[in-house]
Enzyme design. Sequence first.
Site, PDB file in Angstrom:
ATOM      1  CE  LYS A 154      -8.888   4.325   3.227  1.00 49.50           C
ATOM      2  NZ  LYS A 154      -7.788   5.310   3.411  1.00 49.50           N
ATOM      3  CB  THR A 210      -7.668   0.708  10.794  1.00 45.09           C
ATOM      4  OG1 THR A 210      -8.021   1.122   9.480  1.00 45.09           O
ATOM      5  CG2 THR A 210      -7.222   1.927  11.580  1.00 45.09           C
ATOM      6  NE  ARG A 253      -4.790  15.689   7.538  1.00 48.57           N
ATOM      7  CZ  ARG A 253      -4.474  14.565   8.165  1.00 48.57           C
ATOM      8  NH1 ARG A 253      -4.260  14.581   9.469  1.00 48.57           N
ATOM      9  NH2 ARG A 253      -4.359  13.427   7.497  1.00 48.57           N
ATOM     10  NE  ARG A 301      -3.253   2.405   3.024  1.00 42.02           N
ATOM     11  CZ  ARG A 301      -3.029   3.113   4.133  1.00 42.02           C
ATOM     12  NH1 ARG A 301      -2.101   2.708   5.008  1.00 42.02           N
ATOM     13  NH2 ARG A 301      -3.696   4.223   4.370  1.00 42.02           N
TER      14      ARG A 301
END
Length: 487
Positions: A221, A282, A75, A34
Amino acid sequence: MTLRRTKIVATIGPACDQPGVLEQLILAGMNVARLNFSHGTADEHRQRAACIRELARKHGRHVALLGDLQGPKIRIARFTDGKIELQAGDRFAFSISHPKDAGTRERVCIDYPALVTDCNVGDELLLDDGRVILRVEEVTPDSLECRVLVGGTLSDHKGINKRGGGLTAPALTDKDRQDILLATELELEYIAVSFPRDAADMLQARQLCDEAGSQAWLVAKIERAEAVNNDEVLAGLIEASDAVMVARGDLAVEIGDAELVGIQKKIIAAARRHNKAVITATQMMESMISSPTPTRAEVSDVANAVLDHTDAVMLSAETAAGQFPVEAVAAMARICMGAERSPALQSSSHRIGRVFGQQDESIALATMYIANHYPGVRAIIALTESGRTPLVMTRIRTTIPVYAFSSNRMTQTRVALFRGVETIAFNPSEHAENEVCSAAIEQLLTRNIVQPGDQVILTMGDVHHCVGCTNTMKILQVQASQRPENS
């Protein structure tokens, strides 16, 4: 030799740049590498991709490359001193007008102005993957005035999630568009789309890939609450993708830890039902960032995903930035092999009572029914152009290995993600029509995968090099005469 059926995705990062580490990762069992486009430069990704392919060729392996788009990660900006400490009960504000590099203990700038309009009084905001939690108490034209519910350290550029989802940020950003061009240049086998809300986001990503000339398969995802709160939305999202990833970090933050395990099982089952590959990802072995061995809970987590029939399990910081990247891959491989010995993985009720949609799907599922019930079948050969037939086959639980025979380089590497599928380079056009089957079986004989007397099931199409044309299944007995004279 028993083959590991569950595949391993390893994230490539600075820890992999040490001499010999990439090669050791491949030898330890990495099937998919990845490339996380949230970190690193284009040149770094180019160098790593080239190195992985060279090392895979050196060892006769196929390692697929997956480019992971950053997506609309929301963010905060920066603090004057780099970080602050928040205590439960403190007031804190997110502002769209505050200076971007001058955050204080009371206020910080956000890089996503729509957050102010997306939130209402009472909403909970989770920062740094849920380590810090705040509740919105007042919404002004340029800020969210909040109360700290769970305090902690908050540093520059930490991500923000809204409990329950509902942020309107588009799934694809300008950076993602540039990274799709990079993925096309590198001929990546997979591109992962971050934070898709529904099928429309995946269709947009596919259009961008088509315009760029990419042949990559798209991985959705699943990490937004909106994607899992409605079964029709989830089904549409999966159907619009080639594979899905259970991205448990942001997903858990949005839906809550208590709901995560059930949702993970639901996504894996739905992906298999729609004939799609699925990656579970994850924090699977996060303790191995700084420890050479996993915890018992992490062993159980990986094994549970294997028992649910995930195609692949993924390592993130464990291999990208951890102290023991090779040990993490090796440990994950051992756990997968152990879980795969469970009798629960040897029977399947997949698609029983359902109508099959296409001829290649019908052949694939009929093949697996026979393979699981007819004694003596030791291997399945799927002559395939795109890899779809072996993918559909391995939605069925079985212990019998499936071999994807293809002359297409990208297909040979792509199937490295599929559970229980190995690949062998084979061009049926190089053989007379009446010799294709025996030539394919010879490939297994020379590798000692089958022996004379074994049964093999072979699927193919009347027309070679045609996507979706598989229409033939044969049960063949391996003959000693098929072994080459010099073997």
